[in-house]
Design a protein around this motif. Structure first.
Motif, short mmCIF file in Angstrom:
data_model
loop_
_atom_site.label_atom_id
_atom_site.label_comp_id
_atom_site.label_asym_id
_atom_site.label_seq_id
_atom_site.Cartn_x
_atom_site.Cartn_y
_atom_site.Cartn_z
N PHE A 122 -34.84 -20.08 -2.33
CA PHE A 122 -34.68 -19.97 -0.87
C PHE A 122 -33.24 -19.58 -0.50
O PHE A 122 -33.01 -18.69 0.33
CB PHE A 122 -35.08 -21.28 -0.18
N VAL A 123 -32.28 -20.23 -1.15
CA VAL A 123 -30.86 -19.89 -0.89
C VAL A 123 -30.60 -18.45 -1.36
O VAL A 123 -29.91 -17.68 -0.69
CB VAL A 123 -29.93 -20.90 -1.60
N GLY A 124 -31.19 -18.11 -2.52
CA GLY A 124 -31.05 -16.74 -3.03
C GLY A 124 -31.61 -15.72 -2.05
O GLY A 124 -31.06 -14.62 -1.90
N TRP A 125 -32.68 -16.10 -1.36
CA TRP A 125 -33.29 -15.18 -0.38
C TRP A 125 -32.34 -14.91 0.77
O TRP A 125 -32.06 -13.75 1.09
CB TRP A 125 -34.61 -15.79 0.14
N PRO A 130 -30.74 -10.42 -5.79
CA PRO A 130 -31.83 -9.47 -6.08
C PRO A 130 -33.10 -10.13 -6.59
O PRO A 130 -34.21 -9.67 -6.29
CB PRO A 130 -31.23 -8.57 -7.17
N GLN A 131 -32.97 -11.23 -7.33
CA GLN A 131 -34.17 -11.89 -7.88
C GLN A 131 -35.05 -12.51 -6.78
O GLN A 131 -36.25 -12.70 -6.99
CB GLN A 131 -33.69 -12.98 -8.84
N PHE A 424 -26.02 -5.58 -0.66
CA PHE A 424 -27.15 -4.87 -1.24
C PHE A 424 -27.99 -5.89 -1.99
O PHE A 424 -27.45 -6.76 -2.68
CB PHE A 424 -26.68 -3.77 -2.18
N VAL A 425 -29.31 -5.78 -1.85
CA VAL A 425 -30.15 -6.83 -2.41
C VAL A 425 -30.97 -6.35 -3.61
O VAL A 425 -31.83 -7.07 -4.09
CB VAL A 425 -31.08 -7.44 -1.33
N ASP A 426 -30.73 -5.10 -4.04
CA ASP A 426 -31.39 -4.71 -5.27
C ASP A 426 -30.40 -3.99 -6.18
O ASP A 426 -29.45 -3.35 -5.74
CB ASP A 426 -32.65 -3.87 -5.01
N VAL A 427 -30.66 -4.18 -7.48
CA VAL A 427 -29.71 -3.73 -8.51
C VAL A 427 -29.54 -2.21 -8.46
O VAL A 427 -28.42 -1.70 -8.59
CB VAL A 427 -30.18 -4.22 -9.90
#
Ligand code: NAP
Length: 437
Positions: A122-125, A130-131, A424-427
């Motif tokens: 949730f925190v990562g979101w 990216p995960q 940016f949220v994707d590698v």
């Protein structure tokens, strides 16, 4: 020249690099690895986006990263792109500073239900890891239950309760800001299996709940122990309990303007998650009493309704092939940072998820002293040059610190007004911005 490989570019990693520079000066070369193309680990993806002053510590790590004796080796996953054994063949010492990126499992019936998340996810979101960027939590129901009474539970409750305007100046990612803006949550329950004297919340963080625009904390005065017992508490905890007492005294007239309630539910141990059609609808909890600091079930159960559940009950380190792991503690098996000859760990990977960011500083300095004791002389291993040959042979797309600076500039250019950056949220986007696409 002494060659060190530090795995993980979060606080523990950079404090260790800083300590190595202090200890050996120009006689050391340090490669700091990260599986992401971006540095700083928990500072970027764990620390709450509305706590920018805490995130500012990254400037200190940048000063270390810019030393000509330190390299950032991003976008390289140890255990996949290169093994620990290979690194040990290249460097005098390998130090695992990989943190504790996985949720400790709740392990209760129903924990697989929809809209139940661990705090790492949730925190990562909301922090754009990216995960977890595609987590897609549903905030259209009325009640979120946050399990646990630590600082992560406070972060999650506060983020769920804030208005769009309250995120001004933060670097919360756009997808989370928009979802939170459309949230219909009006009740956030913080569930603790023990009582007010056993919370793991620090005063500064707890105090923030008392100053929210549309939300107000609620503590049932009946849950509070006799005030005279507070003197026995350690000063920080005493301050936190004093804040809980002030929350219990908030007049109903003040609540009238606050449509979101943040409710502290003490002495409530989760027993099962309940759901309909695969989605969570509530948590069955057992009333507890606390004896000698331990939660004891009373046999009395009740259901707390929940349209969203976030478990903030602690983290564990991810194992790496061939590295001894302590399953019970959820961290590498180690003796004060020593794992095997030439292999060390530091920070949360060494001691588990506790303390503040600053706690990792003495940890880093201590592991460097251990390396100096164990290996008074360098071994003549090839170090960075050897890694570069291997990376070329394997066609690894290594992201160096100067490449990260391009990503950082692109994120700053993409920021919404008043925000420091739009992450940016994707590698792939990161790699592209680094000019490595
Ligand atoms: P934490 O401080 O260890 O708190 C975990 C909470 O989960 C405790 O209240 C614990 O209750 C509860 N819990 C554990 N297992 C449970 C279970 N099975 N059922 C119900 N409750 C359970 O962990 P954290 O909040 O993840 O924080 C990790 C570290 O990061 C801490 O050192 C924290 O201070 C730090 N941090 C700091 C900040 C900040 O300074 N701003 C922000 C975030 C995190 P019991 O006590 O009963 O076990």
């Amino acid at each position: 020249m002494r060659h060190l490989a530090i795995i993980g570019s979060g606080p523990a990693g950079y404090y260790t690099a800083e300590a190595a520079l202090k200890r050996w000066g120009d006689d050391v070369m340090v490669d700091v690895f990260d599986r992401l193309p971006v540095p700083y680990g928990l500072i970027r993806s764990g620390v709450a986006p509305d706590h920018q002053s805490i995130k500012a510590v990254a400037k200190r790590y940048e000063a270390v990263a810019l030393s000509s004796n330190v390299r950032f080796i991003g976008n390289v996953s140890v255990g996949q792109d290169i093994s620990v054994a290979e690194l040990q063949g290249l460097y005098d010492a390998v130090i695992l500073a990989t943190g504790a990126p996985h949720d400790r499992p709740l392990d209760l019936p129903g924990d697989h239900l929809g809209n139940v998340f661990g705090s790492a996810a949730f925190v990562g979101w909301y922090n754009g890891h990216p995960q977890f960027a595609a987590l897609d939590p549903d905030l259209s129901g009325p009640t979120a239950v946050v399990i646990g009474m630590g600082n992560v539970a406070l972060d999650v409750a506060r983020i769920l309760a804030k208005t769009r305007a309250e995120f001004a100046g933060s670097d919360i990612v756009g997808h989370a800001l928009d979802r939170l803006d459309g949230s219909r949550l009006n009740h956030v329950v913080i569930l603790g299996r023990r009582g007010p004297h056993q919370i793991a919340m620090t005063p500064k963080e707890l105090g923030e709940l008392g100053h929210l625009e549309r939300a107000c904390p609620r503590v049932d005065p009946a849950d509070l122990p006799d005030e005279a017992e507070d003197v026995l508490l350690e000063p920080g905890l005493r301050k936190s309990v004093t804040l809980l007492r002030s929350f219990a005294a908030i007049p109903e007239s003040y609540r009238a303007d606050k449509p979101v309630e943040i409710d502290f539910d003490f002495f409530a141990s989760p027993r099962a998650l309940l759901g309909v059609d695969g989605k969570v609808t509530g948590i069955e909890v057992e009333r507890t009493t606390v004896e000698k600091g331990r939660a004891i079930g009373t046999g009395e159960t009740y259901v707390v309704p929940a349209s969203l559940v976030v478990c903030c009950i602690g983290y564990q380190t991810s194992p790496i092939p061939d590295v001894p792991f302590d399953e019970r503690q959820g961290r590498f098996a180690n003796d004060e940072g020593r794992i095997l000859s030439g292999l060390y760990c530091v920070g949360w990977a060494r001691r588990g998820p506790s303390g503040t960011i600053g706690t990792n500083r003495p940890d880093g300095y201590s592991v460097v002293e251990k390396i100096a004791e164990d290996q008074p002389h360098q071994s003549g291993k090839p170090g960075p040059a050897g890694f570069d040959r291997l990376a070329e042979h394997r066609a690894l797309k290594v992201v160096r610190f100067r490449d990260w600076k391009k990503i950082e500039e692109a994120e700053q250019r993409a920021a919404r007004e008043g925000a420091p950056r739009e992450k940016f949220v994707d590698v792939e986007t990161m790699i592209h911005a680094a000019g490595k696409g």
